[in-house]
Enzyme design. Structure first.
Site, PDB file in Angstrom:
ATOM      1  N   ASP A   1      27.759  32.012  41.204  1.00  0.00           N
ATOM      2  CA  ASP A   1      29.183  32.324  41.068  1.00  0.00           C
ATOM      3  C   ASP A   1      29.962  31.013  41.184  1.00  0.00           C
ATOM      4  O   ASP A   1      30.190  30.501  42.287  1.00  0.00           O
ATOM      5  CB  ASP A   1      29.625  33.295  42.168  1.00  0.00           C
ATOM      6  CG  ASP A   1      29.033  34.694  42.000  1.00  0.00           C
ATOM      7  OD1 ASP A   1      27.900  34.796  41.494  1.00  0.00           O
ATOM      8  OD2 ASP A   1      29.690  35.666  42.392  1.00  0.00           O
TER       9      ASP A   1
ATOM     10  N   LYS B   1      34.823  36.828  36.775  1.00  0.00           N
ATOM     11  CA  LYS B   1      35.047  37.378  38.112  1.00  0.00           C
ATOM     12  C   LYS B   1      36.476  37.083  38.545  1.00  0.00           C
ATOM     13  O   LYS B   1      36.989  35.984  38.301  1.00  0.00           O
ATOM     14  CB  LYS B   1      34.038  36.755  39.078  1.00  0.00           C
ATOM     15  CG  LYS B   1      34.173  37.141  40.538  1.00  0.00           C
ATOM     16  CD  LYS B   1      33.059  36.479  41.357  1.00  0.00           C
ATOM     17  CE  LYS B   1      33.270  36.653  42.855  1.00  0.00           C
ATOM     18  NZ  LYS B   1      32.204  36.002  43.647  1.00  0.00           N
TER      19      LYS B   1
ATOM     20  N   LYS C   1      33.333  41.254  37.176  1.00  0.00           N
ATOM     21  CA  LYS C   1      33.163  41.420  38.625  1.00  0.00           C
ATOM     22  C   LYS C   1      34.490  41.241  39.342  1.00  0.00           C
ATOM     23  O   LYS C   1      35.011  40.129  39.409  1.00  0.00           O
ATOM     24  CB  LYS C   1      32.152  40.396  39.164  1.00  0.00           C
ATOM     25  CG  LYS C   1      31.963  40.458  40.687  1.00  0.00           C
ATOM     26  CD  LYS C   1      30.947  39.432  41.166  1.00  0.00           C
ATOM     27  CE  LYS C   1      30.860  39.400  42.693  1.00  0.00           C
ATOM     28  NZ  LYS C   1      29.847  38.426  43.184  1.00  0.00           N
TER      29      LYS C   1
END
Length: 319
Positions: free
Chosen positions: A156, A219, A255
């Protein structure tokens, strides 16, 4: 579709796909509010949706006092997120649910890899100067290298918000491309830190650039911003995923993370995925929820469904 199927080859930066984009903020807010007001599931259908939500959770610990022991306990919870009596009460003994991944700092990756060995649950690691993204690029890339070498299957990364705020799309594109190259076979989730991007138009544009640069998943947040995942932001990012798919044929995951604490929150996000992107985005290969406290509330709601009684939240330990 599984997480290992989802890879985005990226495309050349093409500003024509996003530079003229406009976002009607009040309309986006009304659309998001309509999900909470009009989309509701009850009884056994709610239980089924909550079990689905569990399978999409990136179970996360990103605290300054994390230890290998805490990470090991979290991984045990990831393997069996529901108590055995609830698994039996839901009729899931043949295939007990488990979370999608465990997300930790790079230094905690080795502990998580050991604790999850043989489970099939991947380790995700935040990297690239999390949460601010303001360390020098060479150090951010080295952090990705370390996490991958230690066994992280998902990374991430964090973008430089200044590139978005100054509309320097070439710099943002090249930065994300460089990070994607260092991820190698590991899936890359690009954290946009939408609470820092000021406008929904910036969110849309940053989403498009991240996908062009090769992000497998976009995300919302690090969870450390003043404002984290919100449904209007999620709506705009889902629309960007739709537009990118229309332009390229590539499916990108999504996400939300930060501030998602209740079972109702999870249901709202699942409703958004189903309505805006479709059934495929209700699977962990395409959709993740970054959360820690959320799992406890979901387990509490499922206990009520099974037994007809609510337990105190502390009866559902995170680890």
């Amino acid at each position: 579709m599984t997480a290992t199927d989802l890879r985005n080859p990226g495309i050349a930066l093409d500003a024509s796909l996003f530079e003229h984009a406009r976002v009607n903020t009040p309309a986006a807010q009304r659309r998001a509010e309509s999900l909470k007001a009009r989309r509701s599931v009850k009884k056994q259908w709610q239980a089924a949706w909550l079990v689905k939500a569990i399978t999409c959770i990136d179970l996360t610990t990103l605290a300054g006092d994390d230890t290998p022991q805490r990470v090991a306990r979290l991984c045990a919870k990831a393997r069996r997120p529901l108590r055995q009596d609830l698994v039996a009460g839901l009729g899931l003994e043949a295939a007990p649910p488990r979370v999608a991944a465990v997300c930790v700092y790079p230094s905690m990756v080795p502990a998580a890899v050991r604790a999850l060995e043989g489970s099939g649950i991947p380790v995700a690691s935040v990297a690239a100067g999390f949460p601010s993204g303001l360390t020098p690029l060479r150090e951010r890339l080295a952090e990705i290298d370390y996490a991958v070498q230690e066994g992280a299957g998902e990374i991430d990364i964090v973008i430089t918000r200044a590139h978005v705020l100054s509309q320097n799309w070439q710099a943002l594109y090249e930065e994300i491309q460089a990070m994607r190259a260092r991820c190698g076979a590991a899936h890359m989730k690009a954290i946009l830190a939408t609470g820092d991007l000021k406008t929904l138009r910036n969110v849309y544009q940053a989403s498009m650039v991240a996908m062009m640069a090769g992000a497998d998943v976009i995300k919302t947040s690090t969870g450390k911003e003043e404002v984290n995942a919100t449904l209007p932001v999620g709506l705009v990012m889902c629309r960007a995923i739709r537009d990118y798919r229309s332009a390229t044929g590539h499916d990108i995951g999504f996400k939300p993370a930060g501030g998602i604490r209740t079972a109702k929150d999870a249901l709202n996000w699942l409703a958004l995925m189903n309505e805006e992107l479709g059934r495929a985005w209700l699977e962990p290969g395409m959709f993740r929820i970054g959360a820690s406290a959320l799992l406890g509330d979901i387990e509490r709601q499922l206990e009520h469904f099974v037994t007809g009684r609510y337990a105190a939240l502390h009866h559902h330990a995170m680890a």
